[in-house]
Design an enzyme around this catalytic site. Structure first.
Site, mmCIF file in Angstrom:
data_model
loop_
_atom_site.group_PDB
_atom_site.id
_atom_site.type_symbol
_atom_site.label_atom_id
_atom_site.label_comp_id
_atom_site.label_asym_id
_atom_site.label_seq_id
_atom_site.Cartn_x
_atom_site.Cartn_y
_atom_site.Cartn_z
ATOM 1 C CB SER A 51 -0.957 -0.062 1.197
ATOM 2 O OG SER A 51 -1.992 0.865 1.092
ATOM 3 C CG HIS A 88 -5.657 -2.923 1.393
ATOM 4 N ND1 HIS A 88 -5.135 -2.423 0.216
ATOM 5 C CD2 HIS A 88 -5.016 -2.260 2.397
ATOM 6 C CE1 HIS A 88 -4.232 -1.502 0.488
ATOM 7 N NE2 HIS A 88 -4.124 -1.389 1.797
ATOM 8 C CG ASP A 139 -7.246 -3.431 -2.059
ATOM 9 O OD1 ASP A 139 -7.919 -2.766 -1.254
ATOM 10 O OD2 ASP A 139 -6.004 -3.389 -2.113
#
Length: 261
Positions: A85, A239, A211
């Site tokens: 991320s 995610h 996600d």
């Protein structure tokens, strides 16, 4: 058993926004059980790092623990950098600073900037596409019209980030999540990344399907904006793949470690 080539590499795992090294606990267990050297780093003001949010003034402060860790390694050590991320920005600047020790970088549902534009370009695109109702109980502080720092809410964690994870992982997150800066101003500077350094390192992108934080459309935008050498998709993982499908991503990281010299 890992190969001789793989055993000389050190996997370095970097967390995303508001998280910490703790989110890699399952992956670290799998990789170490397979004989790999692996470390997870708490970035500044994250996880159990002692600094407070107001003491982390710049992105350089934020990534200083990662820089210090890489500086501590012996000159002949090769690392595999893994960023999740927002952690994709951290490993990108580390690649720029240490191009000779990074054998390959793996971006997992992450920002992966190109070396032509400021990294903030992808960040700005993300916030432009962000639907306000998906933020739920997250709290943001703004500066000059842009988000300065944020804190993830419990409902957001449960619905958007941890919906594919075990209840105990959600409980752990609720205890350890910390607010974090976005550093948009720092990431808007030119020439943070160069083709000779950052651009010389092989990059792999892991698409996390399902996600809800960085949706697949945005992940595909990142890939098009900054094409990697390899793309791997994992269906239905959400995610937090390192928690929801820790064995699958661990096996793939082992594969990457073996394949890239």
């Amino acid at each position: 058993m890992p190969t001789i080539a793989a055993s000389r590499k050190h996997l370095v795992l970097v967390h995303g926004l508001c998280h910490g090294a703790w989110c890699w606990y399952k992956v670290m267990t799998h990789l170490r059980s397979a004989g790999h050297r692996v470390s997870a780093v708490d970035l500044g003001g994250s996880g159990v790092h002692p600094s407070r949010l107001d003491e982390i003034a710049t992105f350089s402060d934020y990534i200083q623990p990662l820089v210090q860790f890489l500086e501590s390694l012996s000159a002949d050590k090769k690392v595999v950098l893994v960023g999740h991320s927002y952690g994709g920005l951290a490993i990108s600047l580390a690649m720029e600073k240490f191009p000779n020790i990074v054998s390959v970088a793996v971006f997992i549902s992450a920002y992966m900037p190109n070396y032509r534009d400021p990294p903030a370009l992808q960040m700005t695109q993300y916030f432009k596409n962000l639907k306000p109702d998906t933020c739920m109980d997250c709290r943001f502080t703004f500066k000059n019209g842009s988000p300065a720092y944020g804190e993830l809410g419990s409902n957001y964690l449960d619905t958007m980030m941890y919906h594919n994870c075990q209840p105990e992982d959600m409980a752990l997150a609720n205890m350890l999540i910390r607010p974090s800066h976005f550093f948009l101003e720092d990431m808007s500077k030119d020439s943070l990344l160069t083709s000779d350094r950052y651009g010389s390192i092989s990059r792999v992108y892991v698409v996390c399907e399902g996600d809800r934080v960085m949706d697949e459309e945005f992940q595909r935008f990142v890939i098009k904006d900054s094409p990697p050498k390899e793309v791997k998709s994992f269906p239905g993982v959400g995610h937090m793949i390192m928690l929801s499908h820790s064995k699958d991503i661990s096996l793939y990281l082992q594969e990457i470690t073996d394949r890239y010299p």
